[in-house]
Design a protein around this motif. Structure first.
Motif, short mmCIF file in Angstrom:
data_model
loop_
_atom_site.label_atom_id
_atom_site.label_comp_id
_atom_site.label_asym_id
_atom_site.label_seq_id
_atom_site.Cartn_x
_atom_site.Cartn_y
_atom_site.Cartn_z
N ASP A 60 -76.87 -16.01 2.51
CA ASP A 60 -76.42 -17.35 2.94
C ASP A 60 -75.47 -17.27 4.39
O ASP A 60 -74.90 -16.45 4.52
CB ASP A 60 -75.54 -18.11 1.71
CG ASP A 60 -76.15 -19.01 0.98
OD1 ASP A 60 -77.00 -19.93 1.54
OD2 ASP A 60 -75.73 -19.28 -0.11
N HIS A 61 -76.03 -18.24 5.23
CA HIS A 61 -75.06 -18.29 6.40
C HIS A 61 -75.36 -19.64 6.89
O HIS A 61 -76.62 -20.20 6.77
CB HIS A 61 -75.34 -17.10 7.28
CG HIS A 61 -76.64 -17.14 7.79
ND1 HIS A 61 -77.28 -17.78 8.82
CD2 HIS A 61 -77.92 -17.02 6.98
CE1 HIS A 61 -78.71 -17.63 8.81
NE2 HIS A 61 -79.09 -17.25 7.87
N CYS A 89 -69.02 -13.85 8.07
CA CYS A 89 -69.71 -14.13 9.53
C CYS A 89 -68.82 -13.93 10.80
O CYS A 89 -69.34 -13.63 11.73
CB CYS A 89 -70.16 -15.65 9.61
SG CYS A 89 -68.77 -16.72 9.50
N GLN A 90 -67.49 -13.51 10.32
CA GLN A 90 -66.70 -13.11 11.54
C GLN A 90 -66.43 -11.66 11.35
O GLN A 90 -65.50 -11.17 12.01
CB GLN A 90 -65.09 -13.81 11.26
CG GLN A 90 -65.27 -15.19 11.36
CD GLN A 90 -64.16 -16.06 10.80
OE1 GLN A 90 -64.06 -16.13 9.71
NE2 GLN A 90 -63.42 -16.69 11.79
N LEU A 91 -67.13 -11.13 10.38
CA LEU A 91 -66.81 -9.62 10.30
C LEU A 91 -67.78 -8.76 11.36
O LEU A 91 -68.93 -9.08 11.31
CB LEU A 91 -67.07 -9.08 8.75
CG LEU A 91 -66.99 -7.60 8.57
CD1 LEU A 91 -65.80 -7.38 8.65
CD2 LEU A 91 -67.49 -7.53 7.20
N HIS A 92 -67.20 -7.87 12.02
CA HIS A 92 -68.02 -7.01 13.03
C HIS A 92 -68.10 -5.88 12.74
O HIS A 92 -67.52 -5.02 11.85
CB HIS A 92 -67.49 -7.47 14.44
CG HIS A 92 -67.65 -8.50 14.90
ND1 HIS A 92 -66.85 -9.56 14.41
CD2 HIS A 92 -68.54 -9.16 15.70
CE1 HIS A 92 -67.49 -10.80 15.07
NE2 HIS A 92 -68.53 -10.32 16.01
N MET A 93 -69.14 -4.96 13.27
CA MET A 93 -69.45 -3.68 12.70
C MET A 93 -68.42 -2.69 13.37
O MET A 93 -68.41 -1.53 12.66
CB MET A 93 -70.74 -3.21 13.33
CG MET A 93 -71.78 -4.18 12.80
SD MET A 93 -72.02 -4.19 10.92
CE MET A 93 -72.11 -2.38 10.57
N ARG A 94 -67.58 -3.20 14.18
CA ARG A 94 -66.51 -2.31 14.59
C ARG A 94 -65.63 -1.93 13.49
O ARG A 94 -64.77 -1.06 13.59
CB ARG A 94 -65.56 -2.89 15.95
CG ARG A 94 -65.28 -4.19 15.79
CD ARG A 94 -64.47 -4.86 17.07
NE ARG A 94 -64.31 -6.03 16.84
CZ ARG A 94 -65.14 -7.10 17.46
NH1 ARG A 94 -66.26 -6.57 18.20
NH2 ARG A 94 -65.04 -8.35 17.59
N LYS A 95 -65.51 -2.86 12.52
CA LYS A 95 -64.62 -2.31 11.36
C LYS A 95 -65.51 -1.16 10.44
O LYS A 95 -64.75 -0.52 9.51
CB LYS A 95 -64.77 -3.40 10.05
CG LYS A 95 -63.66 -4.62 10.57
CD LYS A 95 -62.35 -4.38 9.72
CE LYS A 95 -61.17 -4.81 10.52
NZ LYS A 95 -59.86 -4.40 9.98
#
Ligand code: HEM
Ligand code: FES
Lengths: 258, 297
Positions: A60-61, A89-95
């Protein structure tokens, strides 16, 4: 400067439909920019799956900017993933880091049956809002915004509760599958304001009892607040409890007048 | 529950592709499957004969949590009072009506004398006992039924491991610490109230019985473990009950964790001291001290 993460393993829950048992399947993402959002990473995976003639992963998005509450996902055992106060949706791969294994599961609750893969049906949250998430207002031209004076701290508290985007992370994160943070937020949003007073106690009773039909019971772990993409405080749960007791008294008294 | 929810979603989500009848209604209509009409500000009141207030209230999960919190407060009150009363063991022998007696034995006798000119001997103690038994039974019933509810709310567990952020050991082990406490409670009553497990048990000879029981190392260990479990239970419980009762005041919220730590520490330190001090010989019965009954006769 963007960098690239290499060799990410995704363990994703795949489930054909509501009655399928489902299972984890592993996928390798050889390389991904750390500027990619988590959902973009899934988009790229899906492009690849489709090009291979396989079924895309359903998730879902919608807004992809943290305001609609459509995205979900249990990422590495945390609702909305490892970043505090944000939606998936605000999570980025840099995490994440190269060679990480990321486990992705749908929200799990009997009130949220799995539709397919990572997508669940969160309709019971709507049932709660229908039960009392409204006020009576005059129709016609919009009234002036300052017609009813509201003390600033009250307006702020109400707005904090109104931030709820209804994503269901609180239910997903709660060890009991309880929806008290959601319901508390929806109640506090209106119950704190002058405009919400007319229906305050009917709202409290109706929303809490609708919640009761679908969800578990709060044991004050606080996991909901930690998972909430809007960091809504469990203070709204205390308010829910207080208003529910008052409502049980007042509504009985009011009903006995008729 | 699952099928009911599914019916209110778009047809495209249905695995079988059938358009459910409820969707043929207008999108905004409210599902009528529970026989409730469209909800309006005035239509939510229930018709017909109402259940008595407390039964109605207790039938909801929020009501049960209120009951858990109130019975929990009764429990905390008892546990603190009980612990403070037992500290009399450290006062040893006193002068009682011109004779020597253990202070704690005198205190035990006094509990039966509470409110005596108003009520007959021992009545008030029984009123308190009945209140405590009722509180414990309600607490257990609420805990049990909410646990069942919570299991049903997530019948399929997460298949990967959860990464809890703030739930702590105390909050996650409430059911276990609670069960340990109640099992211990049975043992404790059988040991020091009924005397089944107490070697040479004498009614009213509190100090003697205490020493006889806690001088046994396994029993001392049992008391220590059970009271640590109680402390863990009360650490979460004392904090949690403020939320359950809706006592949320931004000015005082910061004190709740401190209060919980304080209550738990007080109980554990006080109660654990008795087995330790008995083993250490600080609490040691001297048979030459007459029992309170002998003095009164
Ligand atoms: C069989 C025995 C017991 C069981 C199974 C039990 C279980 C529980 C459970 C499941 C909760 C709710 C936990 C939560 O909200 O996170 C709870 C809360 C609590 N318990 Fe117990 N318990 C037992 C005995 C006791 C005793 C003997 C005391 C007091 C000395 C006590 C004091 C409390 C308090 C103060 C709370 C907090 C109530 C609240 O959250 O509002 N419990 N117990
Ligand atoms: S997609 Fe809208 S909040 Fe995440």
């Amino acid at each position: 400067m963007s960098q690239h993460l290499k060799n990410i393993t995704l363990k994703i829950w795949r489930q054909v439909g509501p009655s399928d048992r489902g299972r984890f399947e592993s996928y390798l993402v050889p390389e991904i920019s750390d500027e990619a959002s988590f959902l973009e990473m899934l988009d790229l995976l899906n492009e690849q799956l489709i090009s291979e003639g396989k079924e895309a992963v359903v998730f879902d998005h919608d807004c992809r900017e943290g305001i609609c509450g459509t995205c979900s996902l249990m990422i590495d055992g945390q609702a909305h993933g490892p970043q505090k106060g944000t939606a998936t949706c605000q999570l980025h791969m840099r995490k994440f880091e190269s060679n990480d294994t990321i486990v992705i599961e749908p929200w799990r609750a009997s009130a949220f049956p799995i539709i397919k893969d990572l997508m669940v049906d969160r309709a019971p949250l709507d049932r709660i809002v229908e039960a009392g998430g409204f006020i009576t207002a005059e129709t016609g031209g919009a009234p002036d915004a300052n017609l009813i004076p509201i003390p600033k701290p009250v307006a702020d508290a109400s707005m904090d509760a109104a931030e709820c985007i209804g994503c269901g992370a609180c239910v997903a994160a709660c060890p009991n599958g309880a929806a008290n943070l959601f319901t508390g937020a929806k109640m506090a949003h209106l119950n704190l304001l002058p405009q919400g007073q007319a229906e305050r106690f009917q709202r409290a009773e109706a929303m809490v009892e609708t919640m009761d039909e679908h969800f578990g019971s709060c044991t004050n772990h606080g996991e909901c607040e930690a998972a909430c993409p809007k960091s809504i405080s469990i203070d709204v749960i205390a308010l829910l409890n207080a208003d529910y007791l008052k409502a049980k008294f007042k509504n009985r008294k009011n009903l006995s007048r008729i | 529950m699952a099928s009911r929810s599914l019916r209110s979603v778009g047809a495209g989500f249905r695995a079988d592709g059938v358009v459910p009848s409820s969707l043929r209604r207008m999108a905004q209509t409210i599902s009528n499957e529970r026989g409730r009409g469209p909800v309006s500000g005035t239509a939510v009141g229930k018709r017909g004969k109402r259940k008595p207030f407390l039964i109605d209230f207790y039938s909801t999960a929020v009501g049960k949590k209120y009951v858990m919190a109130v019975t929990g407060i009764i429990g905390i009150g008892f546990v603190i009072g009980h612990m403070v009363g037992n500290l009399k063991a450290y006062l040893g022998v006193i002068d009682h009506q011109g004779s020597r007696a253990y202070d704690i034995d005198v205190y035990g006798e006094y509990l039966r004398e509470l409110l005596v000119p108003i009520l007959p001997h021992g009545y008030f103690l029984w009123i308190m006992r009945i209140g405590l038994i009722a509180a414990v039974l309600l607490h257990i019933h609420a805990a049990y039924s909410l646990t069942i509810l919570n299991r049903k709310a997530r019948p399929v567990k997460y298949q990967s491991s959860r990464d809890y952020q703030v739930a702590n050991f105390a909050s996650r082990s409430m059911r276990w610490t609670g069960i340990i406490v109640v099992l211990f409670l049975f043992w404790h009553l059988a040991d020091l109230t009924w005397g089944w497990f107490n070697p040479g048990f004498e009614h009213g000879a509190v100090y003697r019985n205490l020493d006889a029981s806690l001088s046994r190392v396994p029993v001392a260990v049992l008391y220590i473990v059970a009271n640590i479990a109680l402390g863990i239970h009360l650490f979460h419980g004392t904090w949690s009950l403020f939320q359950s009762i809706g006592w949320n005041n931004p000015r005082f919220n910061q004190w709740r964790k401190g209060l919980a730590t304080g209550v738990a520490t007080l109980i554990v330190v006080g109660n654990v001291s008795f087995p330790i001090m008995t083993l250490a010989g600080v609490i040691e019965y001297d048979a030459s001290v007459p029992s309170v009954q002998e003095v009164s006769e």
